[in-house]
Design an enzyme around this catalytic site. Structure first.
Site, PDB file in Angstrom:
ATOM      1  N   GLY A 181      42.322  44.066  33.924  1.00 21.99           N
ATOM      2  CA  GLY A 181      42.565  43.905  35.365  1.00 21.99           C
ATOM      3  C   GLY A 181      43.272  42.585  35.623  1.00 21.99           C
ATOM      4  O   GLY A 181      42.848  41.544  35.112  1.00 21.99           O
ATOM      5  N   LYS A 208      16.743  39.188  64.020  1.00 21.00           N
ATOM      6  CA  LYS A 208      18.165  39.074  63.629  1.00 21.00           C
ATOM      7  C   LYS A 208      19.016  40.031  64.445  1.00 21.00           C
ATOM      8  O   LYS A 208      18.718  41.233  64.505  1.00 21.00           O
ATOM      9  CB  LYS A 208      18.323  39.411  62.146  1.00 21.00           C
ATOM     10  CG  LYS A 208      17.653  38.408  61.226  1.00 21.00           C
ATOM     11  CD  LYS A 208      18.682  37.692  60.397  1.00 21.00           C
ATOM     12  CE  LYS A 208      18.017  36.632  59.538  1.00 21.00           C
ATOM     13  NZ  LYS A 208      18.948  35.581  59.158  1.00 21.00           N
ATOM     14  N   ARG A 228      45.452  48.720  30.372  1.00 25.85           N
ATOM     15  CA  ARG A 228      44.264  48.923  29.540  1.00 25.85           C
ATOM     16  C   ARG A 228      44.680  49.926  28.481  1.00 25.85           C
ATOM     17  O   ARG A 228      45.292  50.943  28.792  1.00 25.85           O
ATOM     18  CB  ARG A 228      43.101  49.472  30.355  1.00 25.85           C
ATOM     19  CG  ARG A 228      42.697  48.553  31.524  1.00 25.85           C
ATOM     20  CD  ARG A 228      41.421  49.041  32.189  1.00 25.85           C
ATOM     21  NE  ARG A 228      41.201  48.427  33.485  1.00 25.85           N
ATOM     22  CZ  ARG A 228      40.638  47.235  33.681  1.00 25.85           C
ATOM     23  NH1 ARG A 228      40.256  46.515  32.644  1.00 25.85           N
ATOM     24  NH2 ARG A 228      40.453  46.762  34.893  1.00 25.85           N
ATOM     25  N   ARG A 234      52.738  30.381  32.529  1.00 25.63           N
ATOM     26  CA  ARG A 234      53.687  29.262  32.672  1.00 25.63           C
ATOM     27  C   ARG A 234      53.257  28.075  31.808  1.00 25.63           C
ATOM     28  O   ARG A 234      54.078  27.479  31.088  1.00 25.63           O
ATOM     29  CB  ARG A 234      53.734  28.847  34.149  1.00 25.63           C
ATOM     30  CG  ARG A 234      54.488  27.559  34.439  1.00 25.63           C
ATOM     31  CD  ARG A 234      54.390  27.273  35.939  1.00 25.63           C
ATOM     32  NE  ARG A 234      55.016  26.020  36.327  1.00 25.63           N
ATOM     33  CZ  ARG A 234      54.377  24.860  36.376  1.00 25.63           C
ATOM     34  NH1 ARG A 234      53.098  24.770  36.012  1.00 25.63           N
ATOM     35  NH2 ARG A 234      55.021  23.774  36.776  1.00 25.63           N
ATOM     36  N   GLN A 248      40.878  42.398  46.419  1.00 21.92           N
ATOM     37  CA  GLN A 248      40.261  41.242  45.756  1.00 21.92           C
ATOM     38  C   GLN A 248      41.036  40.798  44.509  1.00 21.92           C
ATOM     39  O   GLN A 248      40.838  39.708  43.991  1.00 21.92           O
ATOM     40  CB  GLN A 248      38.819  41.574  45.349  1.00 21.92           C
ATOM     41  CG  GLN A 248      37.898  41.779  46.527  1.00 21.92           C
ATOM     42  CD  GLN A 248      36.641  42.552  46.142  1.00 21.92           C
ATOM     43  OE1 GLN A 248      35.588  41.964  45.954  1.00 21.92           O
ATOM     44  NE2 GLN A 248      36.757  43.858  46.006  1.00 21.92           N
ATOM     45  N   ARG A 249      41.878  41.664  43.995  1.00 24.68           N
ATOM     46  CA  ARG A 249      42.613  41.323  42.771  1.00 24.68           C
ATOM     47  C   ARG A 249      43.929  40.599  43.048  1.00 24.68           C
ATOM     48  O   ARG A 249      44.518  40.008  42.145  1.00 24.68           O
ATOM     49  CB  ARG A 249      42.894  42.601  41.975  1.00 24.68           C
ATOM     50  CG  ARG A 249      41.689  43.194  41.299  1.00 24.68           C
ATOM     51  CD  ARG A 249      41.842  43.211  39.794  1.00 24.68           C
ATOM     52  NE  ARG A 249      42.857  44.102  39.340  1.00 24.68           N
ATOM     53  CZ  ARG A 249      42.643  45.320  38.822  1.00 24.68           C
ATOM     54  NH1 ARG A 249      41.401  45.775  38.711  1.00 24.68           N
ATOM     55  NH2 ARG A 249      43.625  46.060  38.410  1.00 24.68           N
ATOM     56  N   ASP A 258      32.945  37.473  34.121  1.00 24.47           N
ATOM     57  CA  ASP A 258      31.911  38.027  33.237  1.00 24.47           C
ATOM     58  C   ASP A 258      32.076  37.632  31.768  1.00 24.47           C
ATOM     59  O   ASP A 258      31.519  38.273  30.883  1.00 24.47           O
ATOM     60  CB  ASP A 258      31.889  39.564  33.359  1.00 24.47           C
ATOM     61  CG  ASP A 258      33.223  40.203  33.017  1.00 24.47           C
ATOM     62  OD1 ASP A 258      34.204  39.471  32.812  1.00 24.47           O
ATOM     63  OD2 ASP A 258      33.282  41.447  32.969  1.00 24.47           O
ATOM     64  N   ARG A 283      32.783  44.678  38.342  1.00 23.96           N
ATOM     65  CA  ARG A 283      32.395  45.587  37.245  1.00 23.96           C
ATOM     66  C   ARG A 283      30.876  45.529  37.049  1.00 23.96           C
ATOM     67  O   ARG A 283      30.157  45.916  37.959  1.00 23.96           O
ATOM     68  CB  ARG A 283      33.136  45.236  35.958  1.00 23.96           C
ATOM     69  CG  ARG A 283      33.134  46.401  34.965  1.00 23.96           C
ATOM     70  CD  ARG A 283      33.893  46.037  33.710  1.00 23.96           C
ATOM     71  NE  ARG A 283      35.323  46.010  33.914  1.00 23.96           N
ATOM     72  CZ  ARG A 283      36.107  47.078  33.823  1.00 23.96           C
ATOM     73  NH1 ARG A 283      35.608  48.238  33.518  1.00 23.96           N
ATOM     74  NH2 ARG A 283      37.397  46.981  34.022  1.00 23.96           N
ATOM     75  N   ASP A 293      36.146  39.079  37.643  1.00 15.20           N
ATOM     76  CA  ASP A 293      34.721  39.428  37.498  1.00 15.20           C
ATOM     77  C   ASP A 293      33.845  38.233  37.077  1.00 15.20           C
ATOM     78  O   ASP A 293      32.640  38.258  37.249  1.00 15.20           O
ATOM     79  CB  ASP A 293      34.548  40.551  36.476  1.00 15.20           C
ATOM     80  CG  ASP A 293      35.270  41.818  36.882  1.00 15.20           C
ATOM     81  OD1 ASP A 293      35.480  42.011  38.090  1.00 15.20           O
ATOM     82  OD2 ASP A 293      35.627  42.607  35.992  1.00 15.20           O
ATOM     83  N   GLU A 333      22.305  38.351  54.431  1.00 11.61           N
ATOM     84  CA  GLU A 333      20.839  38.449  54.435  1.00 11.61           C
ATOM     85  C   GLU A 333      20.339  39.057  53.137  1.00 11.61           C
ATOM     86  O   GLU A 333      19.275  38.706  52.637  1.00 11.61           O
ATOM     87  CB  GLU A 333      20.354  39.295  55.625  1.00 11.61           C
ATOM     88  CG  GLU A 333      20.250  38.544  56.939  1.00 11.61           C
ATOM     89  CD  GLU A 333      21.605  38.189  57.539  1.00 11.61           C
ATOM     90  OE1 GLU A 333      22.590  38.830  57.156  1.00 11.61           O
ATOM     91  OE2 GLU A 333      21.650  37.265  58.366  1.00 11.61           O
ATOM     92  N   THR A 339      39.932  36.835  34.660  1.00 13.68           N
ATOM     93  CA  THR A 339      39.339  38.028  35.280  1.00 13.68           C
ATOM     94  C   THR A 339      38.616  37.627  36.556  1.00 13.68           C
ATOM     95  O   THR A 339      37.944  36.595  36.595  1.00 13.68           O
ATOM     96  CB  THR A 339      38.352  38.746  34.334  1.00 13.68           C
ATOM     97  OG1 THR A 339      37.541  39.637  35.113  1.00 13.68           O
ATOM     98  CG2 THR A 339      37.420  37.806  33.589  1.00 13.68           C
ATOM     99  N   ASP A 372      36.735  40.825  28.989  1.00 16.97           N
ATOM    100  CA  ASP A 372      36.020  41.135  27.734  1.00 16.97           C
ATOM    101  C   ASP A 372      36.791  42.080  26.800  1.00 16.97           C
ATOM    102  O   ASP A 372      36.811  41.876  25.587  1.00 16.97           O
ATOM    103  CB  ASP A 372      34.603  41.645  28.007  1.00 16.97           C
ATOM    104  CG  ASP A 372      34.560  42.751  29.055  1.00 16.97           C
ATOM    105  OD1 ASP A 372      35.637  43.117  29.591  1.00 16.97           O
ATOM    106  OD2 ASP A 372      33.463  43.254  29.327  1.00 16.97           O
TER     107      ASP A 372
HETATM  108  O1  F6P Z   1      37.970  43.736  35.827  1.00 19.28           O
HETATM  109  C1  F6P Z   1      38.522  43.617  37.102  1.00 19.28           C
HETATM  110  C2  F6P Z   1      38.222  44.843  37.913  1.00 19.28           C
HETATM  111  O2  F6P Z   1      38.881  44.729  39.155  1.00 19.28           O
HETATM  112  C3  F6P Z   1      36.747  45.159  38.130  1.00 19.28           C
HETATM  113  O3  F6P Z   1      36.181  44.356  39.140  1.00 19.28           O
HETATM  114  C4  F6P Z   1      36.793  46.608  38.456  1.00 19.28           C
HETATM  115  O4  F6P Z   1      35.561  47.242  38.146  1.00 19.28           O
HETATM  116  C5  F6P Z   1      37.883  47.109  37.542  1.00 19.28           C
HETATM  117  O5  F6P Z   1      38.706  45.991  37.256  1.00 19.28           O
HETATM  118  C6  F6P Z   1      38.755  48.194  38.101  1.00 19.28           C
HETATM  119  O6  F6P Z   1      39.614  48.597  37.072  1.00 19.28           O
HETATM  120  P1  F6P Z   1      40.912  49.467  37.240  1.00 19.28           P
HETATM  121  O7  F6P Z   1      42.028  48.545  37.663  1.00 19.28           O
HETATM  122  O8  F6P Z   1      41.155  50.013  35.866  1.00 19.28           O
HETATM  123  O9  F6P Z   1      40.614  50.501  38.264  1.00 19.28           O
END
Ligand code: F6P
Length: 317
Positions: free
Chosen positions: A11, A213, A72, A21, A251-252, A129, A171, A127, A187, A125, A103
């Site tokens: 990802g 709340k 991938r 760079r 988010q990416r 992770d 992930r 994540d 919360e 990444t 990973d």
């Molecule tokens: O590893 C980054 C990530 O965006 C994870 O947060 C998410 O589970 C996964 O890749 C999604 O993968 P793909 O781009 O293969 O759908």
């Protein structure tokens, strides 16, 4: 003459370009040749490997995604497929490879190291992770994006007295969720690490309602539960009308934050310097944001981190 190749895999993550760079510029700084491998391990197998000059990595420091492309490639687990990659590198006389990713990328890198290529891995990444490093490139930018989105959801959540359930990426890692939960004042945060027992969450919601709340934010890491179902269940047991949002792939993307640009630049320089020193099979990490303490009288004498940055700058231009 050393020949250093770099690839981005898995990802994509904001800041990967800054790392590419840094790798290319640092390699050239030391008089090495630099190569970009396009589309991750796929490009290694397909021999999509191109020599890069310093201008080829100009204007990318601030760009999201990865100019090298990513993919991938499950078939890279097969030794015959990796054999093709190794052969392609050898044909070009490339003896060193920097892999930037998560990973899966690290596992591919380890296998290549065992097949005789000098490999250094950089954590890239959203994540966060990779166990060896406190932070990976892209994590903080993705976090900023998640926070920005949750802040916006909060506005409408407050207005409509809602319980807003937000699914965050990661992930199998809850870091994006727990960090954004803390930063946004959620919360409830549900991750693999916290575990998920639906009845308990519903009870927490009822307690929050009892405590007065006006509205609630519930952050849920992906791959835990169906957030739309959870929102319905919350609505059924409380007075909050409830909505769910999945933040997803936004988010990416995006411009890497200052932190990610600097982290990526430093890691890229460090990776090439390890190869210069004939090191292989190493993973770059950072643990610099640790919270600690020291006697006040020592506080003003502590080493100044910025001095170190001048050494990096000289290799990045
Ligand atoms: O590893 C980054 C990530 O965006 C994870 O947060 C998410 O589970 C996964 O890749 C999604 O993968 P793909 O781009 O293969 O759908």
């Amino acid at each position: 003459m050393k020949k250093v190749a770099v690839l981005t895999s898995g990802g994509d993550a904001p800041g990967m370009n800054a790392a590419v760079r840094a790798v290319v510029r640092t390699a050239l700084h030391y008089g090495f040749k630099a190569y970009g491998v396009y589309n991750g391990y796929k490009g290694l197998v397909e021999n999509n490997i191109v020599e890069l000059g310093r201008n080829d990595v100009g204007q990318i420091l601030n760009r999201g995604g990865t100019i090298l492309g990513s993919s991938r490639l499950p078939s890279f687990k097969q030794v015959e497929v990796r054999g093709i990659a190794v052969e392609n590198l050898k044909q070009l006389g490339i003896n060193a490879l920097i892999v930037i990713g998560g990973d899966g990328t690290y596992r591919g890198g380890m296998e290549l190291k065992d097949m005789g290529i000098n490999v250094i891995a950089i954590p890239g990444t959203i994540d966060n992770d990779i166990a060896s490093t406190e932070y990976s490139i892209g994590f903080f930018t993705a976090l900023d994006t998640a926070i920005d989105a949750i802040d916006k959801l909060r506005d409408t959540s407050f207005s409509h007295r809602r319980c807003t359930v937000v699914e965050v990426m990661g992930r199998d890692c809850g870091d994006l969720s727990i960090y954004s939960g803390i930063a946004c004042g959620a919360e409830i945060v549900i991750t693999k690490e916290t575990g998920f027992i639906k009845e308990q969450v519903l009870k927490q919601v009822q307690l929050a309602q009892k405590s007065g709340k006006r509205h609630l934010i519930v952050v849920v890491a992906e791959n835990i539960t169906d957030v739309f179902e959870l929102a319905k269940s919350i609505e059924a047991v409380s007075d909050y009308n409830s909505r769910a949002s999945v933040l997803g792939y936004i988010q990416r993307g995006g411009t890497p934050s200052a932190f990610d640009r600097i982290l990526a630049s430093k890691m890229g320089v460090h990776a090439v310097e390890l190869l210069r020193d004939n090191q292989s099979g190493l993973a770059i990490f950072t643990n610099s944001l640790e919270i600690g303490h020291c006697p006040i009288e020592e506080a003003l004498d502590a080493r100044d981190e910025t001095t170190d940055l001048y050494n990096y700058l000289s290799k990045l231009n």
